[in-house]
Design a protein around this motif. Structure first.
Motif, PDB file in Angstrom:
ATOM      1  N   ALA A 279       0.852  -1.195   0.000  1.00 39.92           N
ATOM      2  CA  ALA A 279       0.000   0.000   0.000  1.00 39.92           C
ATOM      3  C   ALA A 279       0.890   1.247   0.000  1.00 39.92           C
ATOM      4  CB  ALA A 279      -0.914   0.006   1.215  1.00 39.92           C
ATOM      5  N   PRO A 280       0.779   2.100  -1.018  1.00 39.22           N
ATOM      6  CA  PRO A 280       1.599   3.317  -1.061  1.00 39.22           C
ATOM      7  C   PRO A 280       1.069   4.374  -0.095  1.00 39.22           C
ATOM      8  CG  PRO A 280       0.165   3.219  -2.984  1.00 39.22           C
ATOM      9  CD  PRO A 280      -0.065   1.954  -2.221  1.00 39.22           C
ATOM     10  N   MET A 281       1.791   4.606   1.007  1.00 42.13           N
ATOM     11  CA  MET A 281       1.345   5.550   2.024  1.00 42.13           C
ATOM     12  C   MET A 281       2.532   6.341   2.543  1.00 42.13           C
ATOM     13  SD  MET A 281      -1.423   3.469   4.360  1.00 42.13           S
ATOM     14  CE  MET A 281      -0.216   2.233   4.847  1.00 42.13           C
ATOM     15  N   ALA A 282       2.228   7.546   3.017  1.00 38.18           N
ATOM     16  CA  ALA A 282       3.223   8.375   3.689  1.00 38.18           C
ATOM     17  C   ALA A 282       2.474   9.344   4.583  1.00 38.18           C
ATOM     18  CB  ALA A 282       4.084   9.131   2.683  1.00 38.18           C
ATOM     19  N   PHE A 283       2.844   9.394   5.845  1.00 35.25           N
ATOM     20  CA  PHE A 283       2.195  10.322   6.755  1.00 35.25           C
ATOM     21  C   PHE A 283       3.088  10.584   7.957  1.00 35.25           C
ATOM     22  CE2 PHE A 283       0.491   6.037   7.417  1.00 35.25           C
ATOM     23  CZ  PHE A 283       0.804   5.790   8.748  1.00 35.25           C
ATOM     24  N   ALA A 284       2.778  11.660   8.678  1.00 40.68           N
ATOM     25  CA  ALA A 284       3.530  12.057   9.866  1.00 40.68           C
ATOM     26  C   ALA A 284       2.871  11.481  11.114  1.00 40.68           C
ATOM     27  CB  ALA A 284       3.604  13.576   9.966  1.00 40.68           C
ATOM     28  N   ILE A 285       3.690  11.018  12.034  1.00 38.04           N
ATOM     29  CA  ILE A 285       3.222  10.528  13.327  1.00 38.04           C
ATOM     30  C   ILE A 285       3.666  11.543  14.372  1.00 38.04           C
ATOM     31  CG2 ILE A 285       3.327   8.673  15.015  1.00 38.04           C
ATOM     32  CD1 ILE A 285       3.967   6.757  12.746  1.00 38.04           C
ATOM     33  N   PRO A 286       2.739  12.301  14.961  1.00 38.73           N
ATOM     34  CA  PRO A 286       3.135  13.383  15.879  1.00 38.73           C
ATOM     35  C   PRO A 286       3.829  12.864  17.129  1.00 38.73           C
ATOM     36  CG  PRO A 286       0.763  13.028  15.955  1.00 38.73           C
ATOM     37  CD  PRO A 286       1.272  12.205  14.818  1.00 38.73           C
TER      38      PRO A 286
ATOM     39  N   ALA B  90       7.591  18.999   7.752  1.00 39.29           N
ATOM     40  CA  ALA B  90       6.925  20.272   8.076  1.00 39.29           C
ATOM     41  C   ALA B  90       5.772  20.043   9.056  1.00 39.29           C
ATOM     42  CB  ALA B  90       6.410  20.931   6.796  1.00 39.29           C
ATOM     43  N   HIS B  91       5.014  18.958   8.860  1.00 34.78           N
ATOM     44  CA  HIS B  91       3.931  18.640   9.796  1.00 34.78           C
ATOM     45  C   HIS B  91       4.467  18.470  11.214  1.00 34.78           C
ATOM     46  CE1 HIS B  91       0.828  18.398   6.859  1.00 34.78           C
ATOM     47  NE2 HIS B  91       1.229  17.288   6.295  1.00 34.78           N
ATOM     48  N   LEU B  92       5.631  17.824  11.334  1.00 36.85           N
ATOM     49  CA  LEU B  92       6.201  17.593  12.658  1.00 36.85           C
ATOM     50  C   LEU B  92       6.799  18.865  13.240  1.00 36.85           C
ATOM     51  CD1 LEU B  92       8.009  14.188  11.994  1.00 36.85           C
ATOM     52  CD2 LEU B  92       5.767  14.548  13.019  1.00 36.85           C
ATOM     53  N   THR B  93       7.530  19.606  12.429  1.00 39.89           N
ATOM     54  CA  THR B  93       8.215  20.807  12.904  1.00 39.89           C
ATOM     55  C   THR B  93       7.239  21.858  13.413  1.00 39.89           C
ATOM     56  OG1 THR B  93      10.037  20.440  11.348  1.00 39.89           O
ATOM     57  CG2 THR B  93       9.801  22.665  12.263  1.00 39.89           C
ATOM     58  N   HIS B  94       6.154  22.043  12.689  1.00 33.56           N
ATOM     59  CA  HIS B  94       5.192  23.090  13.034  1.00 33.56           C
ATOM     60  C   HIS B  94       4.021  22.573  13.876  1.00 33.56           C
ATOM     61  CE1 HIS B  94       7.292  25.876  10.432  1.00 33.56           C
ATOM     62  NE2 HIS B  94       7.257  25.013   9.463  1.00 33.56           N
ATOM     63  N   ARG B  95       4.107  21.333  14.324  1.00 37.00           N
ATOM     64  CA  ARG B  95       3.098  20.755  15.231  1.00 37.00           C
ATOM     65  C   ARG B  95       1.682  20.878  14.654  1.00 37.00           C
ATOM     66  NH1 ARG B  95       5.656  19.976  20.223  1.00 37.00           N
ATOM     67  NH2 ARG B  95       7.624  21.109  20.426  1.00 37.00           N
ATOM     68  N   HIS B  96       1.543  20.488  13.412  1.00 39.35           N
ATOM     69  CA  HIS B  96       0.246  20.589  12.753  1.00 39.35           C
ATOM     70  C   HIS B  96      -0.808  19.708  13.408  1.00 39.35           C
ATOM     71  CE1 HIS B  96       2.087  22.156   8.736  1.00 39.35           C
ATOM     72  NE2 HIS B  96       2.122  23.040   9.709  1.00 39.35           N
ATOM     73  N   ALA B  97      -0.384  18.618  14.018  1.00 40.06           N
ATOM     74  CA  ALA B  97      -1.355  17.721  14.658  1.00 40.06           C
ATOM     75  C   ALA B  97      -2.118  18.433  15.766  1.00 40.06           C
ATOM     76  CB  ALA B  97      -0.649  16.481  15.208  1.00 40.06           C
ATOM     77  N   ARG B  98      -1.464  19.344  16.473  1.00 39.30           N
ATOM     78  CA  ARG B  98      -2.144  20.076  17.548  1.00 39.30           C
ATOM     79  C   ARG B  98      -3.231  20.987  16.979  1.00 39.30           C
ATOM     80  NH1 ARG B  98       2.508  21.899  21.954  1.00 39.30           N
ATOM     81  NH2 ARG B  98       3.288  19.782  22.393  1.00 39.30           N
ATOM     82  N   LEU B  99      -2.920  21.685  15.893  1.00 41.62           N
ATOM     83  CA  LEU B  99      -3.922  22.539  15.269  1.00 41.62           C
ATOM     84  C   LEU B  99      -5.091  21.708  14.760  1.00 41.62           C
ATOM     85  CD1 LEU B  99      -1.758  25.092  13.220  1.00 41.62           C
ATOM     86  CD2 LEU B  99      -2.994  25.499  15.346  1.00 41.62           C
ATOM     87  N   CYS B 100      -4.775  20.556  14.171  1.00 38.76           N
ATOM     88  CA  CYS B 100      -5.819  19.683  13.637  1.00 38.76           C
ATOM     89  C   CYS B 100      -6.728  19.184  14.763  1.00 38.76           C
ATOM     90  CB  CYS B 100      -5.169  18.515  12.903  1.00 38.76           C
ATOM     91  SG  CYS B 100      -6.293  17.593  11.838  1.00 38.76           S
ATOM     92  N   THR B 101      -6.145  18.791  15.876  1.00 39.22           N
ATOM     93  CA  THR B 101      -6.940  18.333  17.019  1.00 39.22           C
ATOM     94  C   THR B 101      -7.793  19.458  17.582  1.00 39.22           C
ATOM     95  OG1 THR B 101      -5.289  16.661  17.601  1.00 39.22           O
ATOM     96  CG2 THR B 101      -6.819  17.340  19.327  1.00 39.22           C
ATOM     97  N   ALA B 102      -7.236  20.660  17.669  1.00 38.75           N
ATOM     98  CA  ALA B 102      -7.968  21.797  18.224  1.00 38.75           C
ATOM     99  C   ALA B 102      -9.212  22.113  17.405  1.00 38.75           C
ATOM    100  CB  ALA B 102      -7.057  23.024  18.295  1.00 38.75           C
ATOM    101  N   VAL B 103      -9.081  22.156  16.081  1.00 38.94           N
ATOM    102  CA  VAL B 103     -10.247  22.489  15.254  1.00 38.94           C
ATOM    103  C   VAL B 103     -11.235  21.328  15.196  1.00 38.94           C
ATOM    104  CG1 VAL B 103      -9.039  24.208  13.874  1.00 38.94           C
ATOM    105  CG2 VAL B 103      -9.045  21.836  13.114  1.00 38.94           C
ATOM    106  N   THR B 104     -10.744  20.104  15.350  1.00 36.41           N
ATOM    107  CA  THR B 104     -11.643  18.953  15.383  1.00 36.41           C
ATOM    108  C   THR B 104     -12.539  19.004  16.621  1.00 36.41           C
ATOM    109  OG1 THR B 104     -10.116  17.539  14.139  1.00 36.41           O
ATOM    110  CG2 THR B 104     -11.768  16.431  15.504  1.00 36.41           C
ATOM    111  N   LEU B 105     -11.949  19.308  17.764  1.00 38.67           N
ATOM    112  CA  LEU B 105     -12.736  19.427  18.995  1.00 38.67           C
ATOM    113  C   LEU B 105     -13.667  20.640  18.939  1.00 38.67           C
ATOM    114  CD1 LEU B 105     -10.025  18.558  21.670  1.00 38.67           C
ATOM    115  CD2 LEU B 105     -11.813  17.074  20.762  1.00 38.67           C
TER     116      LEU B 105
END
Length: 300
Positions: free
Chosen positions: A132-139, A172-187
């Motif tokens: 399966a061709p995949m690539a993603f960031a793990i915070p 870039a996702h890891l450096t700029h902590r995009h997961a936190r922004l994504c979680t914040a807007v999801t909640l």
């Protein structure tokens, strides 16, 4: 109170409609930060407004009614009782939605952490043998650094330069902590469904932000667009997931954006978004003051 308490809901509706407009005209890094912040403020303001509406039922409580009659006070009715009861029901719905969203985020993070088990702590890149061709960031999480997860099939579909683009994007996702922004807007969207379009806009902007970061890292917007297109063709059609993945979120629009000049930082438009968020908070604060003035003599 009769008007101000409803202001955050109206502004949230207008804000949700303006979000995509902002996202398409402002630099993605700035737009994502501003929209995420305003979204969280708006969600808090609307939830607080629901709480204020529910609190108005206090003047109907038997002890309060009895004390008011003894003191010869007239009980105020800031809002109709049916509105207050509806607010109570909506608060229960909000609590249920927040629990569901928080649980989904937790389970997603736990599943991603399991992919890192057994890996050295100083290893950023995890390459998995998969068809399966995949690539993603793990915070990053407590005791675990951020990782980039890529399958061998995805790496095999890209050239050396395109691999640089992919890694720069996920970094870039890891450096700029995009997961936190994504979680914040999801909640925030869980607390206020009117903000769901804004959540989608922020998720798209986070991918655009990482695209621009990758283009700057490799020094070539055209090669970044080609890498994104090739990775998307290799991955095929997939539904966007909870991960920050290279081929998620409107790939065609992202490729078109990379083929154009970088979007400007339109500060007046950004200020308008911040004003929307501030107005929702001000409306809730004004309604709070009105309610305290109305119920103060009764509850004293």
């Amino acid at each position: 109170m009769r008007v101000d308490v409803y202001t955050p809901f109206l502004l949230s509706l207008l804000f949700a409609g303006a979000g995509p407009l902002i996202g398409g005209r402002v630099a993605p890094a700035l737009a994502a930060r501003v929209l995420a912040g305003a979204t969280v403020v708006s969600a808090v303001a609307t939830t607080w407004s629901l709480l204020l509406l529910a609190v108005t039922l206090l003047d109907a409580a038997p002890p309060v009614v009895a004390d008011a009659r003894e003191d010869g006070l007239r009980l105020p009715e800031p809002v109709p009782a049916v509105v207050a009861f509806a607010a109570c029901v909506l608060l229960l719905v909000v609590a249920h939605r927040l629990y569901g969203a928080a649980r989904a985020e937790y389970l997603t993070r736990r599943a991603l952490r399991l992919l890192c088990e057994g890996q050295p702590t100083d290893t950023e890149l995890i390459v998995a043998a998969s068809s399966a061709p995949m690539a993603f960031a793990i915070p990053a999480s407590a005791g675990s650094p951020g990782r980039i997860f890529v399958t061998s099939t995805m790496l095999g579909a890209l050239s050396a330069e395109e691999r640089r683009v992919l890694l720069a994007h996920e970094r870039a996702h890891l450096t700029h902590r995009h997961a936190r922004l994504c979680t914040a807007v999801t909640l925030a969207a869980a607390a206020n469904p009117l903000l769901t379009p804004t959540r989608h806009t922020v998720a798209f902007l986070l991918e655009r932000w990482a695209d621009e970061h990758a283009a700057a890292a490799v020094g070539d917007r055209a090669s970044t667009a080609r890498a994104l297109a090739r990775a998307a063709l290799a991955a095929g059609r997939r539904e966007p997931s909870g991960r920050l993945g290279f081929t998620d979120r409107a790939v065609t629009r992202r490729i078109a954006a990379l083929q154009a000049d970088p979007p400007p930082r339109l500060w007046p438009l950004t200020a308008a978004v911040l004003a929307f968020g501030a107005l929702t908070a001000l409306g809730a604060a004004d309604a709070t003051g009105d309610l305290l003035r109305l119920l103060g003599p009764v509850l004293a």
